[in-house]
Motif scaffolding. Structure first.
Motif, mmCIF file in Angstrom:
data_model
loop_
_atom_site.group_PDB
_atom_site.id
_atom_site.type_symbol
_atom_site.label_atom_id
_atom_site.label_comp_id
_atom_site.label_asym_id
_atom_site.label_seq_id
_atom_site.Cartn_x
_atom_site.Cartn_y
_atom_site.Cartn_z
ATOM 1 N N ALA A 28 82.268 42.772 40.005
ATOM 2 C CA ALA A 28 82.316 41.521 39.241
ATOM 3 C C ALA A 28 82.774 41.789 37.816
ATOM 4 C CB ALA A 28 80.939 40.859 39.251
ATOM 5 N N LYS A 29 82.261 42.861 37.232
ATOM 6 C CA LYS A 29 82.644 43.161 35.843
ATOM 7 C C LYS A 29 84.131 43.498 35.747
ATOM 8 C CE LYS A 29 78.346 45.345 34.331
ATOM 9 N NZ LYS A 29 77.866 46.446 33.502
ATOM 10 N N ILE A 30 84.613 44.342 36.681
ATOM 11 C CA ILE A 30 86.034 44.729 36.617
ATOM 12 C C ILE A 30 86.914 43.507 36.896
ATOM 13 C CG2 ILE A 30 87.826 46.221 37.602
ATOM 14 C CD1 ILE A 30 85.634 48.301 38.168
ATOM 15 N N ALA A 31 86.494 42.682 37.851
ATOM 16 C CA ALA A 31 87.298 41.491 38.187
ATOM 17 C C ALA A 31 87.424 40.562 36.979
ATOM 18 C CB ALA A 31 86.674 40.763 39.371
ATOM 19 N N HIS A 32 86.384 40.472 36.168
ATOM 20 C CA HIS A 32 86.362 39.484 35.075
ATOM 21 C C HIS A 32 86.551 40.094 33.687
ATOM 22 C CE1 HIS A 32 85.437 36.102 37.668
ATOM 23 N NE2 HIS A 32 84.792 36.992 38.386
ATOM 24 N N GLY A 33 86.792 41.388 33.619
ATOM 25 C CA GLY A 33 87.035 42.015 32.312
ATOM 26 C C GLY A 33 85.798 42.122 31.450
ATOM 27 N N ILE A 34 84.634 42.121 32.064
ATOM 28 C CA ILE A 34 83.407 42.301 31.273
ATOM 29 C C ILE A 34 83.281 43.782 30.934
ATOM 30 C CG2 ILE A 34 80.868 42.190 31.356
ATOM 31 C CD1 ILE A 34 81.278 39.730 33.238
ATOM 32 N N ALA A 35 82.998 44.055 29.675
ATOM 33 C CA ALA A 35 82.932 45.440 29.206
ATOM 34 C C ALA A 35 81.644 45.617 28.412
ATOM 35 C CB ALA A 35 84.166 45.745 28.368
ATOM 36 N N ASP A 36 80.541 45.816 29.122
ATOM 37 C CA ASP A 36 79.256 45.879 28.430
ATOM 38 C C ASP A 36 78.518 47.194 28.651
ATOM 39 O OD1 ASP A 36 78.525 45.635 31.038
ATOM 40 O OD2 ASP A 36 77.107 43.984 30.745
ATOM 41 N N ASP A 37 79.190 48.163 29.246
ATOM 42 C CA ASP A 37 78.610 49.516 29.334
ATOM 43 C C ASP A 37 79.779 50.496 29.431
ATOM 44 O OD1 ASP A 37 79.533 49.277 31.913
ATOM 45 O OD2 ASP A 37 77.601 49.669 32.890
ATOM 46 N N MET A 38 79.457 51.784 29.486
ATOM 47 C CA MET A 38 80.520 52.788 29.431
ATOM 48 C C MET A 38 81.524 52.627 30.575
ATOM 49 S SD MET A 38 81.749 55.085 27.648
ATOM 50 C CE MET A 38 81.476 56.660 26.873
ATOM 51 N N LEU A 39 81.038 52.497 31.806
ATOM 52 C CA LEU A 39 81.972 52.445 32.941
ATOM 53 C C LEU A 39 82.866 51.200 32.891
ATOM 54 C CD1 LEU A 39 83.057 53.677 35.521
ATOM 55 C CD2 LEU A 39 81.214 52.558 36.791
ATOM 56 N N SER A 40 82.277 50.038 32.572
ATOM 57 C CA SER A 40 83.108 48.822 32.565
ATOM 58 C C SER A 40 84.099 48.846 31.401
ATOM 59 C CB SER A 40 82.235 47.564 32.554
ATOM 60 O OG SER A 40 81.280 47.620 31.539
ATOM 61 N N CYS A 41 83.709 49.455 30.255
ATOM 62 C CA CYS A 41 84.673 49.590 29.141
ATOM 63 C C CYS A 41 85.821 50.508 29.547
ATOM 64 C CB CYS A 41 83.985 50.193 27.905
ATOM 65 S SG CYS A 41 82.962 49.034 27.018
ATOM 66 N N GLN A 42 85.468 51.642 30.175
ATOM 67 C CA GLN A 42 86.517 52.594 30.579
ATOM 68 C C GLN A 42 87.450 51.961 31.595
ATOM 69 O OE1 GLN A 42 83.865 55.741 31.835
ATOM 70 N NE2 GLN A 42 84.271 56.954 29.993
ATOM 71 N N ALA A 43 86.880 51.178 32.510
ATOM 72 C CA ALA A 43 87.724 50.528 33.535
ATOM 73 C C ALA A 43 88.698 49.553 32.874
ATOM 74 C CB ALA A 43 86.852 49.822 34.563
ATOM 75 N N LEU A 44 88.198 48.810 31.887
ATOM 76 C CA LEU A 44 89.059 47.820 31.223
ATOM 77 C C LEU A 44 90.170 48.488 30.415
ATOM 78 C CD1 LEU A 44 89.302 44.736 30.896
ATOM 79 C CD2 LEU A 44 87.907 44.931 28.821
ATOM 80 N N ALA A 45 89.863 49.666 29.878
ATOM 81 C CA ALA A 45 90.843 50.362 29.032
ATOM 82 C C ALA A 45 91.780 51.257 29.850
ATOM 83 C CB ALA A 45 90.101 51.205 27.987
ATOM 84 N N PHE A 46 91.709 51.171 31.179
ATOM 85 C CA PHE A 46 92.540 52.011 32.043
ATOM 86 C C PHE A 46 93.626 51.151 32.666
ATOM 87 C CE2 PHE A 46 93.665 54.045 36.041
ATOM 88 C CZ PHE A 46 93.823 55.367 35.652
ATOM 89 N N ASN A 47 94.882 51.570 32.572
ATOM 90 C CA ASN A 47 95.911 50.724 33.184
ATOM 91 C C ASN A 47 96.741 51.418 34.264
ATOM 92 O OD1 ASN A 47 97.457 52.270 31.583
ATOM 93 N ND2 ASN A 47 97.992 50.684 30.099
#
Ligand code: C5P
Length: 403
Positions: free
Chosen positions: A102-121
Motif C-alpha cells: 500500500a505504501k509503495i503503491a501510494h508513495g507513502i514514505a514514513d519509514d526507511m524502507l518506504s523512503c528507499q522504495a520511493l527514491a528508487f527508480n
C-alpha cells in the motif's frame, strides 16, 4: 538452488532487499544465500515489523551490507534513505506485507524502507506474503493492480495453508522463483524478443504397455540453457522428455514422451522460432512394440526385440532452416569428440554444436558440471574446462550472440 540454476556470473550486480513483517522473513535469508552464490551483492532494510521476527544480525552474518533498520539508524549515513536508489541495480521487497504494498503503491514514505522504495527508480520486484483475507481485500487488489500497471515486477503469492491456519492465496512464493525473477531483472536482456526453442531430457520408447527403452538424461543441461535464455529476456518454449526438472513459470513447457512426440512438437514450433537448441538425449531407435498390453514371460519362448529408427529432429530442423534462424545441437560422445562434433555441425546444417565427453566423470549424464568443446559455422572452436551446467549454458548464449 538447482544445478541448472547455479549461475555464478552475477558478480558486480547489486540488489537491495526490503524485508517486511511476516513469518516468511526466514525465507528471505534463504533468498539472500541463493543470490550470494550467483555473485549478487545484497544490501537490506528490515522494517520494524520484520525485526519482531528476525534480527539484522542474521542478514549481516550472511553478507548483507549495509543493513538498514530505521531512519535514525546511526550506523548509516543521514542519506541512507537515498542510497539504494544510487547503488542498487534492482530493489526487491520479499516478503512484502499488505502495508508495504500500500505504501509503495501510494508513495507513502514514513519509514526507511518506504523512503528507499520511493527514491528508487530502477526495476522493482515484489514478493508478497499475507493472510488470504488481507490479500483478497479490495484495497490490496487495487494496490497490486496499480503496481503492475506501473511496471513493477509482481510475483503472485501461492495458495495453500497459511501459518495462521487459514487456507487460501497469500503464501510467500517459492524462493527459487523469486531468486530467478531477481536474476532476470539484473540480467542484460540481450535475447529480448527472441523466440527460443529448447529440447531437453530423455525420450521413452515403449516396448509394451509398461516397459520402455530410454537413457539416464536428467534434462539439467537443457533446462540450464532454457533458464539462461529466459533470464536474458527470450520467450522460451521447452519441449521436455520425461523428466521432473523444475522450470520457472515464465517458460512455456511442453511435455512429451517418445521421440516421435518430441519430433511433432518441435517441428511444429520451429517455423516461429528464432533460435533452437536441441539438447535432448533422443533415442535414435525405438523397439518394435510387442502386440498390445503387457508382455508375459509365461508361455513365451523368450524375449527378442527388434528396433526401428526414430526421426532425427535436429537434422529435420536443419533441413528446414530459414535465413536468420539459428540452430544449436549437442553431440554426446564417448570417443573422437572433436571430429564427431565437427562432422555433425556440417551434416545437420547447424550454426553451433556443443560436444560433451560423456566418458568423463565430471561431464555428461546426471552430473552438475560439463566439460564441452564448441564448434561453430565460422570454423571457430574452443574447449571449455569443466564448469557448472548453468555456466556452460550462459556461455553458449554469449557465443551464439557473438556469431
Ligand atoms: O547424431 P546424434 O544423435 O549424436 O546428435 C545429437 C544431437 O541431435 C543432439 O542435439 C540431439 O538433441 C539431436 N537429436 C535429435 N533427434 C534424434 C537424435 C538426436 O534431435 N533423433
Amino acid at each position: 538452488m538447482y544445478p541448472h540454476t547455479a549461475f555464478t556470473g552475477f558478480r558486480g550486480k547489486r540488489l537491495h532487499l526490503g524485508v517486511s513483517g511476516s513469518v516468511a522473513v526466514v525465507k528471505s535469508l534463504e533468498l539472500m544465500r541463493a543470490l550470494a552464490k550467483t555473485g549478487v551483492h545484497t544490501s537490506a532494510t528490515l522494517t520494524s515489523g520484520a525485526q519482531r521476527f528476525i534480527t539484522p544480525l542474521a542478514f549481516e552474518a550472511l553478507g548483507a551490507a549495509p543493513v538498514y533498520t530505521s531512519m535514525d539508524n546511526t550506523e548509516s549515513s543521514i542519506f541512507g534513505h537515498l542510497e539504494p536508489g544510487q547503488d542498487a541495480h534492482v530493489f526487491a521487497v520479499a516478503p512484502a506485507t499488505a502495508n508495504i504494498l500500500a505504501k509503495i503503491a501510494h508513495g507513502i514514505a514514513d519509514d526507511m524502507l518506504s523512503c528507499q522504495a520511493l527514491a528508487f527508480n530502477g526495476p522493482m520486484v515484489l514478493a508478497p506474503a499475507m493472510n488470504p483475507r488481507m490479500w483478497n481485500a479490495a484495497a490490496t487488489r487495487e494496490n497490486w493492480q496499480k503496481l503492475k500497471d506501473r511496471g513493477v515486477i509482481c510475483i503472485e503469492p501461492t495458495c495453500g495453508e497459511m501459518a495462521c491456519g487459514e487456507d487460501g492465496k497469500g503464501r510467500f512464493p517459492d524462493v527459487e522463483s523469486i531468486s530467478l525473477t531477481i536474476l532476470r531483472a539484473l540480467s542484460t536482456q540481450d535475447l529480448a524478443g527472441k523466440n527460443v526453442l529448447i529440447t531437453l531430457g530423455p525420450t521413452r520408447e515403449y516396448f509394451d504397455a509398461v516397459r520402455f527403452w530410454s537413457n539416464p538424461s536428467s534434462g539439467t543441461m537443457g533446462a540450464a540453457i532454457a533458464v539462461a535464455a529466459w533470464l536474458r529476456g527470450a520467450n522460451v518454449t521447452a519441449v521436455c522428455g520425461p523428466t521432473n526438472v523444475w522450470l520457472p513459470e515464465g517458460i512455456t513447457r511442453v511435455d512429451v514422451g517418445t521421440a516421435r512426440e518430441m519430433f511433432d512438437a518441435t517441428t511444429a514450433l520451429w517455423p516461429e522460432a528464432d533460435i533452437a537448441c536441441l539438447s535432448a538425449a533422443v533415442a535414435d531407435y525405438r523397439p518394435v512394440p510387442y502386440g498390445t498390453g503387457k508382455f508375459k514371460k509365461e508361455g513365451s519362448a523368450g524375449l527378442e526385440v527388434a528396433f526401428e529408427q526414430n526421426p532425427d529432429i535436429l537434422y529435420t530442423l536443419g533441413q528446414n532452416k530459414k535465413d536468420g534462424q539459428r540452430l544449436i545441437g549437442f553431440a554426446a560422445e564417448a570417443s573422437d569428440l572433436e571430429a564427431n562434433a565437427a562432422g555433425k555441425l556440417t551434416r545437420k546444417n547447424l550454426d553451433m554444436i556443443v560436444g560433451n565427453d560423456v566418458s568423463r566423470p565430471d561431464s555428461g549424464f546426471g552430473t552438475p558440471t560439463n566439460a564441452v568443446v564448441i564448434h561453430d559455422v565460422t570454423g571457430a572452436t574452443e574447449a571449455w574446462d569443466p564448469m557448472s551446467k548453468a555456466d556452460v549454458a550462459w556461455r553458449i548464449w554469449d557465443w551464439m550472440l557473438a556469431l
